[in-house]
Design a protein around this motif. Structure first.
Motif, mmCIF file in Angstrom:
data_model
loop_
_atom_site.group_PDB
_atom_site.id
_atom_site.type_symbol
_atom_site.label_atom_id
_atom_site.label_comp_id
_atom_site.label_asym_id
_atom_site.label_seq_id
_atom_site.Cartn_x
_atom_site.Cartn_y
_atom_site.Cartn_z
ATOM 1 N N LEU A 203 0.702 -1.259 -0.307
ATOM 2 C CA LEU A 203 0.187 0.146 -0.229
ATOM 3 C C LEU A 203 1.033 1.154 -0.020
ATOM 4 N N SER B 24 -0.028 4.623 -2.270
ATOM 5 C CA SER B 24 -0.760 5.490 -0.729
ATOM 6 C C SER B 24 -0.286 6.956 -1.259
ATOM 7 N N VAL C 125 -2.744 10.157 0.196
ATOM 8 C CA VAL C 125 -3.291 9.476 1.132
ATOM 9 C C VAL C 125 -2.239 8.369 2.474
ATOM 10 N N TRP D 198 -1.524 7.106 6.271
ATOM 11 C CA TRP D 198 -2.933 6.585 7.307
ATOM 12 C C TRP D 198 -2.137 7.209 8.304
ATOM 13 N N TYR E 251 -7.047 6.748 7.304
ATOM 14 C CA TYR E 251 -6.506 7.414 6.287
ATOM 15 C C TYR E 251 -7.279 8.590 6.121
ATOM 16 N N ALA F 20 -7.420 11.362 3.408
ATOM 17 C CA ALA F 20 -7.313 11.116 2.344
ATOM 18 C C ALA F 20 -8.098 11.942 1.456
ATOM 19 N N VAL G 40 -8.976 6.464 -1.528
ATOM 20 C CA VAL G 40 -8.708 5.524 -1.223
ATOM 21 C C VAL G 40 -8.880 4.015 -2.063
ATOM 22 N N VAL H 174 -6.516 3.120 -4.470
ATOM 23 C CA VAL H 174 -5.289 2.436 -4.129
ATOM 24 C C VAL H 174 -5.170 0.950 -3.482
ATOM 25 N N GLN H 175 -6.051 1.200 -2.723
ATOM 26 C CA GLN H 175 -6.414 -1.014 -2.480
ATOM 27 C C GLN H 175 -6.580 -1.510 -3.665
#
Length: 83
Positions: free
Chosen positions: A26, A30, A35, A37, A53, A55, A61, A64-65
């Protein structure tokens, strides 16, 4: 920036090493999409997790995931309520 929550469920309990592998995937995505965390909470049985997060929005998000191959159940934006 939005406060975004990611809910995750795992079929088996996750070790710290398994969770670190996902975090390593990630991190570059990110950073690329802005993004950040904030924190994660894992259940005592290690089969559920919530990650928080900062973002631009929830869709960023999700992107990104997906790009990092990180499984998730739900992603949503919310407000932090502090006492």
């Amino acid at each position: 920036m939005s406060h975004v929550v990611v809910e995750r469920s795992f079929p088996t309990p996750q070790s710290d090493a398994e969770l670190s592998v996902v975090e390593d995937r990630l991190a570059p995505c990110s950073e690329l999409y802005g993004v950040v965390w904030k924190r994660s909470v894992v259940s005592v049985d290690r089969r559920h997790m919530i990650c928080e997060y900062d973002a631009p929005d929830a869709e960023t998000v999700r992107k990104v995931q997906r790009e990092a191959g990180a499984a998730f159940d739900h992603i949503w934006s919310g407000e932090v309520i502090e006492s």
